[in-house]
Motif scaffolding. Sequence first.
Motif, mmCIF file in Angstrom:
data_model
loop_
_atom_site.group_PDB
_atom_site.id
_atom_site.type_symbol
_atom_site.label_atom_id
_atom_site.label_comp_id
_atom_site.label_asym_id
_atom_site.label_seq_id
_atom_site.Cartn_x
_atom_site.Cartn_y
_atom_site.Cartn_z
ATOM 1 N N GLU A 413 4.463 5.819 3.708
ATOM 2 C CA GLU A 413 4.148 4.444 4.123
ATOM 3 C C GLU A 413 3.549 4.415 5.527
ATOM 4 O O GLU A 413 2.611 3.656 5.802
ATOM 5 N N GLU A 414 4.089 5.253 6.406
ATOM 6 C CA GLU A 414 3.569 5.266 7.772
ATOM 7 C C GLU A 414 2.104 5.692 7.801
ATOM 8 O O GLU A 414 1.316 5.189 8.609
ATOM 9 N N VAL A 415 1.727 6.615 6.919
ATOM 10 C CA VAL A 415 0.326 7.017 6.845
ATOM 11 C C VAL A 415 -0.526 5.876 6.287
ATOM 12 O O VAL A 415 -1.613 5.579 6.801
ATOM 13 N N LEU A 416 -0.029 5.212 5.242
ATOM 14 C CA LEU A 416 -0.780 4.094 4.667
ATOM 15 C C LEU A 416 -0.999 2.981 5.701
ATOM 16 O O LEU A 416 -2.070 2.369 5.756
ATOM 17 N N TYR A 417 0.006 2.736 6.522
ATOM 18 C CA TYR A 417 -0.117 1.686 7.527
ATOM 19 C C TYR A 417 -1.156 2.035 8.595
ATOM 20 O O TYR A 417 -1.612 1.140 9.334
ATOM 21 N N GLN A 418 -1.543 3.304 8.687
ATOM 22 C CA GLN A 418 -2.587 3.671 9.642
ATOM 23 C C GLN A 418 -3.971 3.232 9.176
ATOM 24 O O GLN A 418 -4.907 3.172 9.979
ATOM 25 N N HIS A 419 -4.088 2.923 7.878
ATOM 26 C CA HIS A 419 -5.385 2.466 7.347
ATOM 27 C C HIS A 419 -5.618 1.021 7.783
ATOM 28 O O HIS A 419 -4.721 0.179 7.643
ATOM 29 N N PRO A 420 -6.791 0.703 8.283
ATOM 30 C CA PRO A 420 -7.037 -0.655 8.798
ATOM 31 C C PRO A 420 -6.964 -1.746 7.746
ATOM 32 O O PRO A 420 -6.815 -2.929 8.095
#
Length: 500
Positions: A413-420
């Motif tokens: 999830e933390e990686v997905l949240y890095q997507h704008p």
Amino acid sequence: MTLIELLARGESHGGERPALIADDRVISYGQLGQEAGALAFHLRRLGLRAGDRVALLLPTVPEYVPAYFGILGAGGVVVPINSRARAPEIRHIVEDCGVHAAIAHVDAVDEVRKAAANLHHLVTAAGPAPEGAVALADLVRDPEPLDPRVAKSDDLAQICYTSGTTGKPKGVMLSHRNLALNAEALVEACGASPADRMLAIAPLGHILGTSLVMNMTLLSGGALVFCARLDPDTIMGTIERQRCSFVGAVPTVYIMMLNHPSQHDLGSLREAMCGGASCPVEVINAFQKRFGVRILEGYGITEIAGGAAFNPLHGLRKPGSVGTPIKHMEVAILDDAGRALGPGEVGELCIKGPTVMGGYYGQPDATRETVRDGWLRTGDLASADADGYYFIVDRKKDLIITSGFNVYPREVEEVLYQHPGVAEAGVVGLPDPVKGELVGACVTLRSDVEATAADLIAFCKERLTPYKVPVRVEFFPALPKGATGKLLRRELRDLIATRR
């Protein structure tokens, strides 16, 4: 016993005996010890000091073994990292425990350099060394004996990073004693002997591969047999050609073998050991019916240096059970208050014994939460029957296990949240008949940014080890939450199931 002494004990069965076999290439115990000793000599000459951390990013290849014991022989601490890990994951591990040097497959060099530009030394395997690195083959060319005096049994031997509930991997600290005692217990539980040949297909950096496959086999004086590829036909062909008697793997491998039409003769197999995830009873029964080989299911986790329980080699086996405690281990089912529960009652599986970790590196609070009153709390819900056999019921945490590897939703999830384009993200496990579970993601997009499922999957592939990357991404206008704003993962699973 230290791990250096463990290798010496395996060699005591005969230095000319094969230790590592890969097709026509055979490395004897004597040669393995000399290569590990040569690497240890060069690492010390390069300035490695006792207690320095060395990252090891190699797949399951013969070079892994002398590299592992060479680091230990120099007084160093092995830090295994998945050889396919991406730079952000490597960077976290390297910075968290202060990695001094790295031994990496040539294919992993770019990611290592992106993650850790200030490494003191980089050693590469499986090809010519790029500029600024040195080839492992050059360092092990001149034989040198291993010095057993460089390590004591309570010295730190390995820091294994396993994902935590915060999404950041935690370093499990394991001593020589932790790992050597677990290997000793596994030799007894599995009846391993110098006559055995273990098919090495489990990742040796995973605790299943480290303890059950590598250390158990070498302590017993047996041979590790390496497989050129991990497709079922090659696996079964290698078993037949090399007359393997043991295989240690996750359930996915046995499912692949069971579903493959190969006619290879697996008559040499004495036992198939299963760990990393629960193996369906149907698979255990079907495997024995087709191949005449019993799957010996057990239970283990990184925090106890390997195995804790196995179905007994002789006597009653109970399909669906992980068996009974092995040597050195005490197992109990406890409630949240630490009270022991009776047969049939479901509680948390807890373990006590001399192989319990020294703690999570740099995380005393997490250590105290996990090890209480001497009991390591595994986070797994289980029960025991009247005969003392243990059964895993469910996972207390939201862990996803895919092909035996642990994936925590928060990390993805933390990686997905890095997507704008991502406003909200929730990650859950999706049932899969081969891998056990796959990673699925439920996403709410920002109104001003467009993104497709393929975009988000590609984004994750650049930042995560492949097994952690979502295989499905589904979009929703909002994600279900409780009164405190916490994501309701059970409802997420129901949501994603409606999109089949």
